[in-house]
Design a protein around this motif. Structure first.
Motif, mmCIF file in Angstrom:
data_model
loop_
_atom_site.group_PDB
_atom_site.id
_atom_site.type_symbol
_atom_site.label_atom_id
_atom_site.label_comp_id
_atom_site.label_asym_id
_atom_site.label_seq_id
_atom_site.Cartn_x
_atom_site.Cartn_y
_atom_site.Cartn_z
ATOM 1 N N TYR A 297 1.166 -1.337 0.413
ATOM 2 C CA TYR A 297 0.113 -0.115 -0.361
ATOM 3 C C TYR A 297 1.121 1.130 -0.160
ATOM 4 C CZ TYR A 297 -4.156 3.270 1.246
ATOM 5 O OH TYR A 297 -4.274 3.946 1.673
ATOM 6 N N ARG B 220 2.473 1.656 -3.452
ATOM 7 C CA ARG B 220 1.334 2.525 -4.455
ATOM 8 C C ARG B 220 0.919 3.804 -3.934
ATOM 9 N NH1 ARG B 220 -0.338 -1.498 -7.191
ATOM 10 N NH2 ARG B 220 0.246 -3.639 -6.536
ATOM 11 N N THR B 221 0.927 4.166 -2.861
ATOM 12 C CA THR B 221 0.180 5.826 -2.694
ATOM 13 C C THR B 221 1.246 6.502 -2.038
ATOM 14 O OG1 THR B 221 -0.342 5.111 -0.081
ATOM 15 C CG2 THR B 221 -2.136 4.490 -1.578
ATOM 16 N N ASP C 68 -5.654 -7.945 -2.600
ATOM 17 C CA ASP C 68 -5.433 -8.898 -4.364
ATOM 18 C C ASP C 68 -4.248 -9.541 -4.128
ATOM 19 O OD1 ASP C 68 -8.383 -8.815 -3.374
ATOM 20 O OD2 ASP C 68 -8.630 -7.310 -5.565
ATOM 21 N N ARG D 114 -7.240 -1.887 -2.200
ATOM 22 C CA ARG D 114 -8.371 -3.566 -3.020
ATOM 23 C C ARG D 114 -7.353 -4.349 -3.339
ATOM 24 N NH1 ARG D 114 -9.075 -5.422 -7.148
ATOM 25 N NH2 ARG D 114 -9.222 -3.513 -8.003
ATOM 26 N N VAL D 115 -6.021 -3.578 -4.346
ATOM 27 C CA VAL D 115 -5.572 -4.273 -5.250
ATOM 28 C C VAL D 115 -4.147 -4.489 -4.143
ATOM 29 C CG1 VAL D 115 -3.378 -3.734 -6.875
ATOM 30 C CG2 VAL D 115 -5.393 -2.587 -6.796
ATOM 31 N N GLU E 122 -13.193 -1.572 0.980
ATOM 32 C CA GLU E 122 -12.484 -1.531 -0.064
ATOM 33 C C GLU E 122 -12.886 -0.196 -2.122
ATOM 34 O OE1 GLU E 122 -10.563 -5.813 -0.528
ATOM 35 O OE2 GLU E 122 -11.573 -5.763 1.488
ATOM 36 N N SER E 123 -13.969 -0.645 -2.367
ATOM 37 C CA SER E 123 -14.551 0.067 -3.271
ATOM 38 C C SER E 123 -13.704 1.306 -2.637
ATOM 39 C CB SER E 123 -15.979 0.206 -3.017
ATOM 40 O OG SER E 123 -16.966 -0.039 -2.233
ATOM 41 N N LYS E 124 -13.559 2.109 -1.554
ATOM 42 C CA LYS E 124 -13.158 3.780 -1.180
ATOM 43 C C LYS E 124 -12.194 3.981 -1.828
ATOM 44 C CE LYS E 124 -17.825 4.970 0.787
ATOM 45 N NZ LYS E 124 -18.277 5.544 0.373
ATOM 46 N N ASP E 125 -11.185 2.284 -1.612
ATOM 47 C CA ASP E 125 -9.992 2.683 -1.592
ATOM 48 C C ASP E 125 -8.975 1.346 -2.128
ATOM 49 O OD1 ASP E 125 -6.362 3.431 -1.000
ATOM 50 O OD2 ASP E 125 -7.316 3.489 0.528
ATOM 51 N N GLU E 126 -9.194 1.841 -3.845
ATOM 52 C CA GLU E 126 -8.656 0.905 -4.928
ATOM 53 C C GLU E 126 -6.957 0.546 -4.470
ATOM 54 O OE1 GLU E 126 -8.511 -1.201 -8.058
ATOM 55 O OE2 GLU E 126 -10.270 -0.477 -7.683
ATOM 56 N N ALA E 127 -6.098 1.195 -4.179
ATOM 57 C CA ALA E 127 -4.932 0.923 -3.874
ATOM 58 C C ALA E 127 -4.872 -0.404 -2.505
ATOM 59 C CB ALA E 127 -4.268 2.364 -3.130
#
Length: 162
Positions: free
Chosen positions: A39, A42-43, A103, A99-100, A92-97
């Motif tokens: 995370y 990514r961010t 996963d 969720r990715v 997770e729908s509100k934070d794509e990073a």
């Protein structure tokens, strides 16, 4: 924005319960560590509002340890609950990073045991290793967690992907 480590742990446990994969408290801690590292990459921001500590068996977030310690080395069978008895997760729908990251780590590491994951966190040069050499039980700096790629080869991750 940073998140509660216990709530993110519930996101990991959701995958475990859906896939019928055993997750011990040790395994949960190490999965959380790898997710937090991904995370951050990514961010550019930390995932958790609490640091990982460099304990003997690898990185540990104290609140997650306290929440799940009653399971010992056995698989966790229930979500963490707050004082009102509610289980909370991050949307997770509100934070794509997030969720990715969840996963990616789950798909690569779910087949490994807590002990195997612990060994991976002990690699020379890992964020845990750097802190543990200086101070047992010390807080692992977010910058070291961000830079840690020592687990990539062990989990079959590609350094060039985002």
């Amino acid at each position: 924005m940073t998140f509660s480590p216990v709530n993110v742990s519930n996101n990991i446990l959701k995958r475990a319960f859906e896939d019928d994969v055993s997750v011990s408290p040790m395994k949960l801690q190490k999965l959380l560590y790898f997710v937090a590292s991904e995370y951050s990459k990514r961010t550019g921001k930390p995932l958790l509002n609490e640091p990982f500590l460099a304990w003997d068996y690898g990185p540990v977030v104290r609140s997650v340890y306290d929440e799940f310690r009653s399971f010992g080395a056995a698989p966790i069978k229930a979500y963490a609950k707050d004082a009102a008895g509610r289980s909370k997760m991050i949307k997770e729908s509100k934070d794509e990073a997030l969720r990715v990251s969840l996963d990616l780590i789950w798909n690569q590491a779910k087949v490994l045991s807590g002990l195997q994951l612990s060994r991976i966190t002990h690699a020379d040069g890992s964020a845990w290793y750097k802190t543990f050499q200086k101070s047992r039980s010390g807080a692992i700096p977010d910058s070291d967690l961000h830079e840690d790629e020592t687990y990539y080869a062990h989990l079959g991750l590609d350094r060039g992907r985002k």
